[in-house]
Write a protein that holds these residues in place. Structure first.
Motif, short mmCIF file in Angstrom:
data_model
loop_
_atom_site.label_atom_id
_atom_site.label_comp_id
_atom_site.label_asym_id
_atom_site.label_seq_id
_atom_site.Cartn_x
_atom_site.Cartn_y
_atom_site.Cartn_z
N ALA A 33 0.79 -1.23 0.00
CA ALA A 33 0.00 0.00 0.00
C ALA A 33 0.82 1.29 0.00
CB ALA A 33 -0.98 -0.01 1.18
N PRO A 34 1.90 1.39 0.81
CA PRO A 34 2.65 2.66 0.83
C PRO A 34 3.27 3.05 -0.51
CG PRO A 34 3.18 1.33 2.76
CD PRO A 34 2.39 0.46 1.85
N ALA A 35 3.41 2.10 -1.42
CA ALA A 35 3.99 2.40 -2.73
C ALA A 35 2.99 3.06 -3.68
CB ALA A 35 4.54 1.13 -3.37
N LEU A 36 1.73 3.13 -3.27
CA LEU A 36 0.67 3.71 -4.10
C LEU A 36 0.02 4.87 -3.35
CD1 LEU A 36 -1.04 0.35 -5.15
CD2 LEU A 36 0.47 1.73 -6.58
N ASP A 37 -0.52 5.81 -4.10
CA ASP A 37 -1.24 6.89 -3.43
C ASP A 37 -2.68 6.45 -3.20
OD1 ASP A 37 -2.79 7.37 -5.79
OD2 ASP A 37 -1.26 8.76 -6.55
N ALA A 38 -3.45 7.25 -2.48
CA ALA A 38 -4.80 6.88 -2.09
C ALA A 38 -5.70 6.63 -3.30
CB ALA A 38 -5.39 7.96 -1.18
N GLU A 39 -5.57 7.48 -4.30
CA GLU A 39 -6.41 7.33 -5.49
C GLU A 39 -6.11 6.03 -6.23
OE1 GLU A 39 -7.52 9.73 -9.64
OE2 GLU A 39 -6.17 10.63 -8.16
N GLN A 40 -4.82 5.70 -6.34
CA GLN A 40 -4.45 4.45 -7.00
C GLN A 40 -5.00 3.24 -6.24
OE1 GLN A 40 -0.16 5.26 -6.99
NE2 GLN A 40 -0.17 5.13 -9.25
N ARG A 41 -4.88 3.26 -4.91
CA ARG A 41 -5.39 2.15 -4.10
C ARG A 41 -6.90 2.01 -4.26
NH1 ARG A 41 -1.82 4.44 -0.29
NH2 ARG A 41 -3.59 5.29 0.91
N GLN A 42 -7.60 3.14 -4.23
CA GLN A 42 -9.05 3.12 -4.33
C GLN A 42 -9.50 2.57 -5.69
OE1 GLN A 42 -10.89 6.95 -3.76
NE2 GLN A 42 -12.96 6.12 -3.68
N HIS A 43 -8.83 3.01 -6.73
CA HIS A 43 -9.18 2.55 -8.08
C HIS A 43 -8.90 1.06 -8.22
CE1 HIS A 43 -9.92 2.67 -12.35
NE2 HIS A 43 -8.70 2.25 -12.62
N ALA A 44 -7.75 0.60 -7.71
CA ALA A 44 -7.40 -0.82 -7.81
C ALA A 44 -8.38 -1.67 -7.01
CB ALA A 44 -5.98 -1.04 -7.30
N ALA A 45 -8.76 -1.21 -5.83
CA ALA A 45 -9.72 -1.95 -5.01
C ALA A 45 -11.08 -2.03 -5.70
CB ALA A 45 -9.86 -1.28 -3.64
N ALA A 46 -11.48 -0.95 -6.36
CA ALA A 46 -12.76 -0.94 -7.07
C ALA A 46 -12.73 -1.92 -8.25
CB ALA A 46 -13.07 0.46 -7.57
N ARG A 47 -11.61 -1.98 -8.94
CA ARG A 47 -11.47 -2.94 -10.04
C ARG A 47 -11.56 -4.37 -9.52
NH1 ARG A 47 -5.93 -1.59 -12.57
NH2 ARG A 47 -6.43 -3.39 -13.90
N ALA A 48 -10.97 -4.61 -8.35
CA ALA A 48 -11.03 -5.95 -7.76
C ALA A 48 -12.47 -6.33 -7.41
CB ALA A 48 -10.15 -6.01 -6.51
N VAL A 49 -13.22 -5.38 -6.85
CA VAL A 49 -14.62 -5.64 -6.51
C VAL A 49 -15.41 -6.00 -7.77
CG1 VAL A 49 -16.77 -4.59 -5.70
CG2 VAL A 49 -14.65 -4.25 -4.42
N THR A 50 -15.20 -5.25 -8.83
CA THR A 50 -15.89 -5.52 -10.09
C THR A 50 -15.51 -6.90 -10.62
OG1 THR A 50 -15.96 -3.17 -10.66
CG2 THR A 50 -16.20 -4.75 -12.47
N TRP A 51 -14.23 -7.24 -10.57
CA TRP A 51 -13.76 -8.55 -11.03
C TRP A 51 -14.44 -9.66 -10.24
CZ3 TRP A 51 -11.72 -13.09 -9.49
CH2 TRP A 51 -11.06 -13.89 -10.44
N LEU A 52 -14.48 -9.53 -8.91
CA LEU A 52 -15.09 -10.55 -8.08
C LEU A 52 -16.57 -10.69 -8.35
CD1 LEU A 52 -13.16 -9.74 -4.79
CD2 LEU A 52 -13.03 -11.90 -6.05
N GLN A 53 -17.24 -9.58 -8.58
CA GLN A 53 -18.68 -9.63 -8.90
C GLN A 53 -18.93 -10.35 -10.22
OE1 GLN A 53 -19.63 -5.45 -8.79
NE2 GLN A 53 -20.22 -5.49 -6.62
N ASN A 54 -18.02 -10.21 -11.15
CA ASN A 54 -18.20 -10.80 -12.47
C ASN A 54 -17.73 -12.24 -12.56
OD1 ASN A 54 -19.26 -8.40 -13.50
ND2 ASN A 54 -17.26 -7.65 -14.22
#
Length: 265
Positions: free
Chosen positions: A242-263
């Motif tokens: 996590a420290p290697a990414l900024d907050a926006e990057q983490r949020q976007h990556a987490a959202a992509r993961a949620v979408t992937w899991l839903q699909n």
């Protein structure tokens, strides 16, 4: 480290797994194997002495059917009879019995012979076992090209574990074997089938680079997916990244993961 099902482990500088078929890795009790075979067997008994008859009698011995003695020894004889009569399922499960030493001393060499017979008839679980045997030299000499060929067959039959192990081989094999781009595709397919280990391996690829261009956000996403698939260590790994990414990057990556899991669940 690298984990191969629950069979054995070898050290490695990257956190990777090699998984075997879940039936094999979990060492399913023979009664459970019997139930699976009972469901898969034909609905009728074949002629006396046929492979189908012998297989059903073996299953009955394990499942305590009234007409057949309830004993591993009896079941062993019927599994062997069905295997010798050419039934690929019986050949595979008889090999499994021999490998695990269910009734007597374990015999990996004899088991490999039965796995080969079953695999040559196109039984996918046996194809996976032959691939593993040749990949790691289990009762047979190491032969990576042959291992790849057997993995390819089992993967084409839809076994996610075969796709995962094939991805490992294509990522880490020598110049005649390596195909990093295809390894990434196979890991993704295995993850889609629910193998959390595949998501972790993809995360490692994107974090470290090599088989794919380094992409820390993608690594964060795949660790989030692995966590969603039940990998217990993925959350801690994601926290380290996590420290290697900024907050926006983490949020976007987490959202992509949620979408992937839903699909994909």
């Amino acid at each position: 480290y690298r984990r191969i099902g629950t069979l054995f482990a070898v050290s490695n500088d990257r956190r990777r797994w090699l998984c075997g078929c879940r039936v094999l890795a979990l060492r399913v009790p023979m009664l459970a194997v019997a139930v699976m075979l009972w469901m898969a067997a034909p609905a009728f008994l074949g002629p006396v002495g046929s492979a189908h008859t012998s297989l059903r009698l073996a299953i009955s011995a394990h499942a305590a059917q009234p007409a057949v003695p309830k004993s591993y020894a009896a079941a062993m004889r019927w599994y062997q009879a069905a295997a010798e009569a050419g039934d690929p399922k019986a050949q595979f499960y008889f090999g499994l019995i021999l490998e695990q030493g269910v009734h007597g001393k374990a015999d990996a060499t004899a088991a490999a012979g039965w796995y080969r017979k079953s695999a040559q008839q196109g039984f996918a679980l046996a194809e996976l076992k032959m691939a593993q045997a040749m990949h790691f030299g289990i009762a047979v000499p190491v032969n990576l090209p042959a291992a790849r060929a057997w993995y390819e067959k089992a993967a084409a039959a839809g076994l996610a574990e075969a796709r995962f192990n094939l991805a490992i081989l294509l990522e880490t094999g020598g110049p005649d074997i390596a195909d990093p781009a295809r390894a990434v595709t196979l890991y993704a397919q295995a993850a889609q089938a629910g193998l959390a280990e595949a998501a972790v391996n993809l995360a490692n690829i994107y974090i470290q680079g090599g088989a794919a261009d380094q992409d820390l956000a993608a690594g964060y996403m795949w660790l989030s997916i692995a966590d969603g698939l039940g990998e217990k260590t993925a959350l801690a790994m994601r926290r380290q990244l996590a420290p290697a990414l900024d907050a926006e990057q983490r949020q976007h990556a987490a959202a992509r993961a949620v979408t992937w899991l839903q699909n994909n669940q």
